[in-house]
Design a protein around this motif. Sequence first.
Motif, PDB file in Angstrom:
ATOM      1  N   THR A   3       0.825  -1.210   0.000  1.00 34.99           N
ATOM      2  CA  THR A   3       0.000   0.000   0.000  1.00 34.99           C
ATOM      3  C   THR A   3       0.859   1.261   0.000  1.00 34.99           C
ATOM      4  OG1 THR A   3      -1.719  -1.188   1.186  1.00 34.99           O
ATOM      5  CG2 THR A   3      -1.860   1.202   1.209  1.00 34.99           C
ATOM      6  N   GLU A   4       1.946   1.233   0.747  1.00 39.74           N
ATOM      7  CA  GLU A   4       2.854   2.383   0.822  1.00 39.74           C
ATOM      8  C   GLU A   4       3.479   2.690  -0.545  1.00 39.74           C
ATOM      9  OE1 GLU A   4       7.058   2.881   2.913  1.00 39.74           O
ATOM     10  OE2 GLU A   4       5.411   2.662   4.348  1.00 39.74           O
ATOM     11  N   GLU A   5       3.862   1.647  -1.273  1.00 41.62           N
ATOM     12  CA  GLU A   5       4.424   1.828  -2.613  1.00 41.62           C
ATOM     13  C   GLU A   5       3.386   2.421  -3.556  1.00 41.62           C
ATOM     14  OE1 GLU A   5       7.590  -1.548  -3.691  1.00 41.62           O
ATOM     15  OE2 GLU A   5       5.669  -2.343  -2.992  1.00 41.62           O
ATOM     16  N   ILE A   6       2.163   1.918  -3.486  1.00 45.16           N
ATOM     17  CA  ILE A   6       1.092   2.416  -4.355  1.00 45.16           C
ATOM     18  C   ILE A   6       0.834   3.895  -4.091  1.00 45.16           C
ATOM     19  CG2 ILE A   6      -1.388   2.223  -4.847  1.00 45.16           C
ATOM     20  CD1 ILE A   6      -1.050  -0.824  -4.488  1.00 45.16           C
ATOM     21  N   LYS A   7       0.835   4.307  -2.839  1.00 47.59           N
ATOM     22  CA  LYS A   7       0.622   5.718  -2.505  1.00 47.59           C
ATOM     23  C   LYS A   7       1.736   6.594  -3.066  1.00 47.59           C
ATOM     24  CE  LYS A   7      -2.061   5.060   1.712  1.00 47.59           C
ATOM     25  NZ  LYS A   7      -2.103   5.241   3.173  1.00 47.59           N
ATOM     26  N   LYS A   8       2.984   6.133  -2.980  1.00 53.20           N
ATOM     27  CA  LYS A   8       4.110   6.898  -3.514  1.00 53.20           C
ATOM     28  C   LYS A   8       4.021   7.006  -5.034  1.00 53.20           C
ATOM     29  CE  LYS A   8       7.474   5.888   0.103  1.00 53.20           C
ATOM     30  NZ  LYS A   8       8.762   5.231   0.410  1.00 53.20           N
ATOM     31  N   LEU A   9       3.683   5.888  -5.688  1.00 49.57           N
ATOM     32  CA  LEU A   9       3.534   5.909  -7.142  1.00 49.57           C
ATOM     33  C   LEU A   9       2.371   6.794  -7.568  1.00 49.57           C
ATOM     34  CD1 LEU A   9       4.208   2.153  -7.877  1.00 49.57           C
ATOM     35  CD2 LEU A   9       5.585   4.075  -8.687  1.00 49.57           C
ATOM     36  N   ASP A  10       1.265   6.735  -6.829  1.00 49.25           N
ATOM     37  CA  ASP A  10       0.104   7.574  -7.118  1.00 49.25           C
ATOM     38  C   ASP A  10       0.501   9.051  -7.058  1.00 49.25           C
ATOM     39  OD1 ASP A  10      -2.902   7.648  -7.518  1.00 49.25           O
ATOM     40  OD2 ASP A  10      -2.703   8.873  -5.697  1.00 49.25           O
ATOM     41  N   ALA A  11       1.210   9.438  -6.022  1.00 47.13           N
ATOM     42  CA  ALA A  11       1.649  10.833  -5.878  1.00 47.13           C
ATOM     43  C   ALA A  11       2.602  11.219  -7.013  1.00 47.13           C
ATOM     44  CB  ALA A  11       2.317  11.032  -4.524  1.00 47.13           C
ATOM     45  N   TYR A  12       3.491  10.313  -7.393  1.00 45.09           N
ATOM     46  CA  TYR A  12       4.434  10.583  -8.480  1.00 45.09           C
ATOM     47  C   TYR A  12       3.704  10.808  -9.809  1.00 45.09           C
ATOM     48  CZ  TYR A  12       7.967   9.911 -12.035  1.00 45.09           C
ATOM     49  OH  TYR A  12       8.766  10.081 -13.131  1.00 45.09           O
ATOM     50  N   PHE A  13       2.776   9.899 -10.150  1.00 40.58           N
ATOM     51  CA  PHE A  13       2.033  10.040 -11.407  1.00 40.58           C
ATOM     52  C   PHE A  13       1.201  11.329 -11.416  1.00 40.58           C
ATOM     53  CE2 PHE A  13       3.007   5.562 -12.114  1.00 40.58           C
ATOM     54  CZ  PHE A  13       3.173   5.519 -13.491  1.00 40.58           C
ATOM     55  N   LYS A  14       0.572  11.662 -10.310  1.00 47.77           N
ATOM     56  CA  LYS A  14      -0.223  12.896 -10.219  1.00 47.77           C
ATOM     57  C   LYS A  14       0.664  14.130 -10.411  1.00 47.77           C
ATOM     58  CE  LYS A  14      -3.892  11.354  -6.992  1.00 47.77           C
ATOM     59  NZ  LYS A  14      -4.610  10.631  -7.960  1.00 47.77           N
ATOM     60  N   ARG A  15       1.793  14.137  -9.735  1.00 47.25           N
ATOM     61  CA  ARG A  15       2.708  15.279  -9.766  1.00 47.25           C
ATOM     62  C   ARG A  15       3.396  15.415 -11.130  1.00 47.25           C
ATOM     63  NH1 ARG A  15       5.566  13.524  -5.865  1.00 47.25           N
ATOM     64  NH2 ARG A  15       7.257  12.609  -7.051  1.00 47.25           N
ATOM     65  N   THR A  16       3.781  14.294 -11.724  1.00 47.64           N
ATOM     66  CA  THR A  16       4.568  14.317 -12.948  1.00 47.64           C
ATOM     67  C   THR A  16       3.726  14.420 -14.222  1.00 47.64           C
ATOM     68  OG1 THR A  16       6.229  12.968 -11.829  1.00 47.64           O
ATOM     69  CG2 THR A  16       6.374  13.098 -14.222  1.00 47.64           C
ATOM     70  N   PHE A  17       2.587  13.735 -14.258  1.00 49.82           N
ATOM     71  CA  PHE A  17       1.815  13.654 -15.486  1.00 49.82           C
ATOM     72  C   PHE A  17       0.474  14.380 -15.437  1.00 49.82           C
ATOM     73  CE2 PHE A  17       4.491   9.796 -15.470  1.00 49.82           C
ATOM     74  CZ  PHE A  17       5.279  10.094 -16.577  1.00 49.82           C
ATOM     75  N   ASN A  18      -0.383  13.990 -14.494  1.00 51.12           N
ATOM     76  CA  ASN A  18      -1.726  14.553 -14.471  1.00 51.12           C
ATOM     77  C   ASN A  18      -2.347  14.292 -13.098  1.00 51.12           C
ATOM     78  OD1 ASN A  18      -4.628  14.814 -14.793  1.00 51.12           O
ATOM     79  ND2 ASN A  18      -4.296  14.747 -17.004  1.00 51.12           N
ATOM     80  N   PRO A  19      -2.896  15.327 -12.458  1.00 50.39           N
ATOM     81  CA  PRO A  19      -3.495  15.147 -11.134  1.00 50.39           C
ATOM     82  C   PRO A  19      -4.671  14.163 -11.103  1.00 50.39           C
ATOM     83  CG  PRO A  19      -3.300  17.479 -11.671  1.00 50.39           C
ATOM     84  CD  PRO A  19      -2.917  16.708 -12.892  1.00 50.39           C
ATOM     85  N   GLU A  20      -5.230  13.840 -12.267  1.00 52.87           N
ATOM     86  CA  GLU A  20      -6.363  12.914 -12.316  1.00 52.87           C
ATOM     87  C   GLU A  20      -5.937  11.454 -12.456  1.00 52.87           C
ATOM     88  OE1 GLU A  20      -9.446  14.090 -14.999  1.00 52.87           O
ATOM     89  OE2 GLU A  20      -9.201  16.207 -14.494  1.00 52.87           O
TER      90      GLU A  20
END
Length: 67
Positions: A3-20
């Motif tokens: 779960t911790e990895e998924i949260k970090k990846l989620d934040a990375y994708f939102k920040r880098t590509f698209n908040p959605e």
Amino acid sequence: MKTEEIKKLDAYFKRTFNPEMVVKARPRKDDSAEVYLGEEFLGVVYVDDEDGDLSYNFSMAILDVDL
């Protein structure tokens, strides 16, 4: 994938590509997670922990009809 990895990846994708963008756990798979843009499935992110070097690989197929 933890779960911790998924949260970090989620934040990375939102920040880098698209908040959605959203990263979600896959049912019955613990080595990867699914990536969505809103409700649309984009691809899969895999954990690569080979030789002690942790990395993540994002795989996305692009159909010719989408071009």
